[in-house]
Write a protein that holds these residues in place. Structure first.
Motif, short mmCIF file in Angstrom:
data_model
loop_
_atom_site.label_atom_id
_atom_site.label_comp_id
_atom_site.label_asym_id
_atom_site.label_seq_id
_atom_site.Cartn_x
_atom_site.Cartn_y
_atom_site.Cartn_z
N ARG A 154 28.38 5.00 47.80
CA ARG A 154 27.86 5.56 46.56
C ARG A 154 27.53 7.03 46.73
N ARG A 155 28.32 7.89 46.10
CA ARG A 155 28.08 9.32 46.21
C ARG A 155 26.74 9.71 45.59
N THR A 156 26.31 8.93 44.60
CA THR A 156 25.05 9.25 43.92
C THR A 156 23.85 9.04 44.84
N ASP A 157 24.06 8.36 45.95
CA ASP A 157 22.97 8.09 46.88
C ASP A 157 22.75 9.24 47.85
N THR A 158 23.68 10.20 47.87
CA THR A 158 23.62 11.29 48.83
C THR A 158 22.36 12.12 48.69
N ALA A 159 22.00 12.48 47.46
CA ALA A 159 20.82 13.32 47.24
C ALA A 159 19.56 12.65 47.77
N ARG A 160 19.42 11.34 47.54
CA ARG A 160 18.24 10.64 48.02
C ARG A 160 18.20 10.62 49.54
N THR A 161 19.35 10.34 50.15
CA THR A 161 19.41 10.30 51.61
C THR A 161 19.09 11.66 52.20
N ASN A 162 19.70 12.71 51.64
CA ASN A 162 19.46 14.06 52.14
C ASN A 162 17.99 14.44 52.04
N GLY A 163 17.38 14.05 50.93
CA GLY A 163 15.97 14.36 50.75
C GLY A 163 15.10 13.69 51.79
N ALA A 164 15.42 12.43 52.10
CA ALA A 164 14.65 11.69 53.10
C ALA A 164 14.82 12.29 54.49
N VAL A 165 16.06 12.67 54.83
CA VAL A 165 16.33 13.28 56.13
C VAL A 165 15.62 14.62 56.24
N ALA A 166 15.69 15.42 55.17
CA ALA A 166 15.04 16.73 55.16
C ALA A 166 13.54 16.59 55.38
N GLU A 167 12.94 15.60 54.74
CA GLU A 167 11.50 15.38 54.89
C GLU A 167 11.14 15.06 56.33
N ARG A 168 11.96 14.24 56.98
CA ARG A 168 11.68 13.89 58.38
C ARG A 168 11.85 15.10 59.30
N LEU A 169 12.90 15.88 59.06
CA LEU A 169 13.13 17.04 59.91
C LEU A 169 12.03 18.09 59.71
#
Length: 264
Positions: A117-132
């Motif tokens: 699901r390409r629409t899931d990319t923004a959510r995933t990126n946001g979660a990874v960014a928060e962790r980093l």
């Protein structure tokens, strides 16, 4: 191993898990510092009970956010790596639907990515960014699946790209990408040969329950963990280039570890 040994392991793991789950849930709810430590302590106990001996080479990332690119052999990898230091993981979305496993993954603050699901990319990126941004170390199994432990599959740069795109001008400037090789080298003191692979590696259509029973019934396992050289990583990094560099390092370290394991 006798049935007594099998049930003795179960007798330790069940209560430890039963205590660890609500404790970690509470720490996450309170956003307490211990939420990073409890999974590490839990997996150290699991490794001890299973007779897993960790042989570590190289230096892990310290004091900075890190995206760790690793090969993937078995569900045992989670226990082995989590026992080293506080870590989170990036996992495929279907892991979040597995009974028990999904609960443990969520308690370890796993970031789930749905590659369909390409629409899931923004959510995933946001979660990874928060962790980093919080300075976390996150493990990405860059092959996208598990292998048999004797070879390294091509690293999928798209998964690296998802994390790279999460880095913005507000993200930490000292993020590193660090390759990591996991190699199961010996079982019961003997070199792991091709015939031993199904007892350790968990790949293809193998069912989890029988494999788990096999691990609990078997003898001790030696696993070599080799940290590669850190690779600078930011929003401008060429994801394909760094994926190739990491893949080459991991492949070399796995080959060297297997050769070492076969020397007695």
């Amino acid at each position: 191993m006798s049935k007594f040994g099998f049930y003795a392991k179960i007798a330790v793991l069940v209560p430890v898990t039963a205590v660890g789950i609500p404790l970690q849930w509470l720490l996450l709810r309170l956003n307490a510092p211990g939420r990073r430590i409890v999974p590490m302590l839990y997996h150290r106990i699991v490794c001890s009970v299973l007779g897993i001996r960790r042989i570590v080479h190289g230096a892990p990332p310290r004091g900075k956010a890190a995206l760790i690119l690793s090969n993937h052999v078995s569900w045992l990898d989670i226990c082995v790596l989590s026992a080293l230091m506080p870590l989170s993981f990036i996992a495929k979305a279907e892991v979040g639907t597995w009974p028990v496993v999904s609960l443990l993954a969520r308690l370890q603050r796993t970031v789930f990515i749905d590659r369909t699901r390409r629409t899931d990319t923004a959510r995933t990126n946001g979660a990874v960014a928060e962790r980093l941004q919080a300075g976390d170390a996150i493990v990405l199994f860059a092959e996208g699946t598990t292998g048999d432990g004797t070879r390294v599959l091509p690293f999928r740069s798209a998964l690296v790209g998802a994390a790279r795109e999460a880095l913005t001008s507000e993200s930490p400037s000292d993020v590193v990408l660090q390759p990591l090789a996991i190699t199961y080298v010996r079982r019961d003191g003997l070199p792991v040969m091709r015939g031993d692979i199904p007892d350790i590696a968990w790949h293809g259509d193998m069912e989890l329950a029988p494999h788990l029973k096999g691990v609990l019934s078997g003898g001790g396992i030696d696993v070599q963990i080799t940290w590669g050289d850190p690779i600078p990583f930011d929003a401008t990094t060429d994801r394909k280039a760094v994926s190739r560099l990491a893949e080459e390092q991991v492949r070399t370290h796995v080959r060297e570890a297997l050769a070492w394991g076969r020397k007695i």
